[in-house]
Design a protein around this motif. Structure first.
Motif, PDB file in Angstrom:
ATOM      1  N   THR A 141       0.844  -1.197   0.000  1.00 50.02           N
ATOM      2  CA  THR A 141       0.000   0.000   0.000  1.00 50.02           C
ATOM      3  C   THR A 141       0.882   1.252   0.000  1.00 50.02           C
ATOM      4  OG1 THR A 141      -1.727  -1.183   1.204  1.00 50.02           O
ATOM      5  CG2 THR A 141      -1.821   1.219   1.222  1.00 50.02           C
ATOM      6  N   GLY A 142       0.580   2.169  -0.923  1.00 51.37           N
ATOM      7  CA  GLY A 142       1.363   3.394  -1.049  1.00 51.37           C
ATOM      8  C   GLY A 142       2.380   3.349  -2.166  1.00 51.37           C
ATOM      9  N   ASP A 143       2.659   2.150  -2.705  1.00 54.25           N
ATOM     10  CA  ASP A 143       3.607   2.058  -3.817  1.00 54.25           C
ATOM     11  C   ASP A 143       2.999   2.662  -5.079  1.00 54.25           C
ATOM     12  OD1 ASP A 143       5.555   0.888  -2.339  1.00 54.25           O
ATOM     13  OD2 ASP A 143       5.145  -1.155  -2.991  1.00 54.25           O
ATOM     14  N   ARG A 144       3.866   3.179  -5.917  1.00 55.94           N
ATOM     15  CA  ARG A 144       3.433   3.736  -7.188  1.00 55.94           C
ATOM     16  C   ARG A 144       3.648   2.704  -8.284  1.00 55.94           C
ATOM     17  NH1 ARG A 144       6.724   9.179  -7.712  1.00 55.94           N
ATOM     18  NH2 ARG A 144       5.623   9.214  -9.717  1.00 55.94           N
ATOM     19  N   VAL A 145       2.708   2.652  -9.224  1.00 48.33           N
ATOM     20  CA  VAL A 145       2.766   1.668 -10.284  1.00 48.33           C
ATOM     21  C   VAL A 145       2.030   2.218 -11.500  1.00 48.33           C
ATOM     22  CG1 VAL A 145       0.693   0.474  -9.455  1.00 48.33           C
ATOM     23  CG2 VAL A 145       2.321  -0.753 -10.907  1.00 48.33           C
ATOM     24  N   GLY A 146       2.533   1.898 -12.688  1.00 49.50           N
ATOM     25  CA  GLY A 146       1.879   2.335 -13.909  1.00 49.50           C
ATOM     26  C   GLY A 146       2.319   3.727 -14.330  1.00 49.50           C
ATOM     27  N   ARG A 147       1.864   4.120 -15.520  1.00 47.65           N
ATOM     28  CA  ARG A 147       2.278   5.398 -16.104  1.00 47.65           C
ATOM     29  C   ARG A 147       1.327   6.545 -15.786  1.00 47.65           C
ATOM     30  NH1 ARG A 147       4.075   3.681 -22.286  1.00 47.65           N
ATOM     31  NH2 ARG A 147       5.986   2.566 -21.714  1.00 47.65           N
ATOM     32  N   ASP A 148       0.160   6.240 -15.241  1.00 50.23           N
ATOM     33  CA  ASP A 148      -0.850   7.274 -15.036  1.00 50.23           C
ATOM     34  C   ASP A 148      -0.982   7.652 -13.559  1.00 50.23           C
ATOM     35  OD1 ASP A 148      -1.585   7.453 -17.774  1.00 50.23           O
ATOM     36  OD2 ASP A 148      -2.719   5.603 -17.571  1.00 50.23           O
ATOM     37  N   ASN A 149       0.154   7.902 -12.926  1.00 49.54           N
ATOM     38  CA  ASN A 149       0.181   8.337 -11.524  1.00 49.54           C
ATOM     39  C   ASN A 149      -0.550   7.357 -10.615  1.00 49.54           C
ATOM     40  OD1 ASN A 149       1.430  11.029 -12.090  1.00 49.54           O
ATOM     41  ND2 ASN A 149      -0.497  11.351 -13.185  1.00 49.54           N
ATOM     42  N   GLY A 150      -0.411   6.082 -10.896  1.00 47.71           N
ATOM     43  CA  GLY A 150      -1.089   5.064 -10.103  1.00 47.71           C
ATOM     44  C   GLY A 150      -0.457   4.868  -8.734  1.00 47.71           C
ATOM     45  N   VAL A 151      -1.307   4.714  -7.717  1.00 48.30           N
ATOM     46  CA  VAL A 151      -0.863   4.471  -6.343  1.00 48.30           C
ATOM     47  C   VAL A 151      -1.665   3.298  -5.794  1.00 48.30           C
ATOM     48  CG1 VAL A 151      -0.614   5.422  -4.021  1.00 48.30           C
ATOM     49  CG2 VAL A 151      -0.276   6.907  -6.003  1.00 48.30           C
ATOM     50  N   VAL A 152      -0.971   2.335  -5.203  1.00 45.31           N
ATOM     51  CA  VAL A 152      -1.638   1.182  -4.599  1.00 45.31           C
ATOM     52  C   VAL A 152      -2.332   1.632  -3.317  1.00 45.31           C
ATOM     53  CG1 VAL A 152      -1.321  -1.104  -3.598  1.00 45.31           C
ATOM     54  CG2 VAL A 152       0.046  -0.402  -5.586  1.00 45.31           C
ATOM     55  N   VAL A 153      -3.645   1.413  -3.244  1.00 43.17           N
ATOM     56  CA  VAL A 153      -4.408   1.822  -2.064  1.00 43.17           C
ATOM     57  C   VAL A 153      -4.866   0.640  -1.228  1.00 43.17           C
ATOM     58  CG1 VAL A 153      -5.185   3.967  -3.125  1.00 43.17           C
ATOM     59  CG2 VAL A 153      -6.553   1.895  -3.424  1.00 43.17           C
ATOM     60  N   GLN A 154      -4.880  -0.554  -1.823  1.00 50.20           N
ATOM     61  CA  GLN A 154      -5.309  -1.720  -1.051  1.00 50.20           C
ATOM     62  C   GLN A 154      -4.763  -2.986  -1.697  1.00 50.20           C
ATOM     63  OE1 GLN A 154      -9.536  -2.347  -0.790  1.00 50.20           O
ATOM     64  NE2 GLN A 154      -9.384  -3.762   0.935  1.00 50.20           N
ATOM     65  N   VAL A 155      -4.265  -3.890  -0.842  1.00 47.69           N
ATOM     66  CA  VAL A 155      -3.783  -5.192  -1.293  1.00 47.69           C
ATOM     67  C   VAL A 155      -4.556  -6.262  -0.555  1.00 47.69           C
ATOM     68  CG1 VAL A 155      -1.803  -6.748  -1.465  1.00 47.69           C
ATOM     69  CG2 VAL A 155      -1.482  -4.289  -1.779  1.00 47.69           C
ATOM     70  N   THR A 156      -5.208  -7.147  -1.284  1.00 41.86           N
ATOM     71  CA  THR A 156      -5.943  -8.264  -0.718  1.00 41.86           C
ATOM     72  C   THR A 156      -5.393  -9.551  -1.312  1.00 41.86           C
ATOM     73  OG1 THR A 156      -7.645  -8.238  -2.434  1.00 41.86           O
ATOM     74  CG2 THR A 156      -7.998  -6.805  -0.524  1.00 41.86           C
ATOM     75  N   PRO A 157      -5.745 -10.698  -0.755  1.00 40.61           N
ATOM     76  CA  PRO A 157      -5.229 -11.948  -1.322  1.00 40.61           C
ATOM     77  C   PRO A 157      -5.612 -12.156  -2.777  1.00 40.61           C
ATOM     78  CG  PRO A 157      -6.068 -12.333   0.881  1.00 40.61           C
ATOM     79  CD  PRO A 157      -6.451 -10.933   0.531  1.00 40.61           C
ATOM     80  N   GLY A 158      -6.657 -11.525  -3.246  1.00 42.82           N
ATOM     81  CA  GLY A 158      -7.106 -11.792  -4.604  1.00 42.82           C
ATOM     82  C   GLY A 158      -6.826 -10.693  -5.599  1.00 42.82           C
TER      83      GLY A 158
END
Length: 338
Positions: A262-279
């Motif tokens: 959570t909080g990591d940046r990913v992708g080219r469109d200013n993406g930010v991880v807001v939630q990680v679940t098992p699925g």
């Protein structure tokens, strides 16, 4: 021999028949010889004058031939210079009118997510064989997009001379910049150049974007996952790690395994991880379109593969591919036991 005897001898000879027959011929020969002796110097002088005149005419002919050769060479150079001038005049506006130029400018800005807020065409100034048309531009967009758009626009065959330029951030709009630019464009009436000239034009290279955005807001520090330049559709979730309430997603990009929190940046469109679940992994993105930021939510779903499960201290590993290398949060690679 005295005179009397001589005259007597001549009188006797004169009465002979053969002398009477030869006398006219002798007289004619004498007169001809006398005439030659009188006219010969004048004739010889005239001959010498004609020879001199002939030599002069030959010299003039040789000089005229040389001048003609030089004139032909000069005409060829003039023709080449005129062709180069016509090609240079065409290159000034790349064979496009002002309406075509503005249409391409608008299309290029829209393709990069850059908003043209103001566009003013100033009065044209007539110059030798062309018109200088100043443009006043004001555009808004993300710094990266504005830089790429500007580089692409100035890479066109048409010649643009940039004048005053000012760039600054936009109040209340993080990560947006406003660019004010004065550009001199040129309009000509040059005919299209030859196909050979067009074939010699260099191939346009894709404009490279800047490596850093000095106007970007200070987001939460990301953990070196190296995924900010990768399209989100190329990121595949292949596993999940959990340690108590903390969750991490295992994703694969080009055969390399990375961890996302959570909080990591990913992708080219200013993406930010807001939630990680098992699925799945929930990513919030922001796209700049039509002058405003548009939020968008994307999901990375777990790819169900045949894998192994094994405890790592107090972590639980789920659905991880068995033949990939994992990248630690700090950017290095670690081998996960399987």
């Amino acid at each position: 021999m005295n005179t009397t005897a001589l005259l007597g001898g001549l009188a006797i000879i004169g009465r002979t028949p053969w002398f009477r027959r030869l006398a006219p011929w002798l007289l004619a020969s004498g007169l001809f010889t006398l005439g030659c002796l009188v006219r010969l110097p004048t004739a010889m002088q005239q001959q010498r004058g004609e020879h001199a005149r002939s030599a002069e005419l030959e010299a003039q002919h040789t000089a005229a031939v040389q001048q003609l050769a030089k004139l032909k060479a000069l005409k060829a150079k003039v023709a080449t210079a005129e062709r180069h001038i016509q090609e240079a005049l065409w290159y000034l506006d790349a064979g496009q009118g002002m309406s075509d130029l503005l249409e391409r400018l608008s299309a290029s800005a829209g393709s990069h997510g850059v908003l043209i807020e103001q566009l003013q065409v100033r009065d044209a100034e007539q110059q030798a064989g062309l018109q200088r048309v100043p443009l006043e531009l004001q555009v808004t967009g993300p710094y990266m997009a504005v830089r790429v758009w500007l580089n692409e626009w100035f890479a066109q065959p048409a010649v643009f001379r940039s004048g005053d330029l000012a760039i600054a951030g936009v109040d209340g709009q993080p990560a947006l910049v406003r660019l004010r630019l004065h550009v001199d464009t040129y309009q000509t009436k040059a005919p299209p150049p030859s196909a050979e000239f067009l074939a010699r034009l260099p191939v346009r290279q894709l404009a490279a974007g800047p490596s850093a955005d000095p106007f970007a807001p200070r987001l939460a520090p990301w953990r070196g996952n190296r995924l900010t330049g990768v399209p989100l559709k190329q990121v595949q979730m292949v596993g999940h790690l959990s340690r108590g309430d903390a969750h991490e997603a295992l994703v694969v990009v080009a055969g390399t395994l990375y961890r996302l929190r959570t909080g990591d940046r990913v992708g080219r469109d200013n993406g930010v991880v807001v939630q990680v679940t098992p699925g799945q992994v929930e990513v919030h993105e922001r796209l700049f379109m039509t002058g405003v930021w548009h939020p968008r939510t994307a999901f990375l779903s777990l790819q169900r593969r045949t894998g192994k499960e094994a405890p790592v201290q107090d972590e639980n590993i789920e659905q991880m591919a068995a033949d990939v290398t994992a990248a630690a949060p700090g950017g290095g690679s670690v081998d996960l036991p399987g």
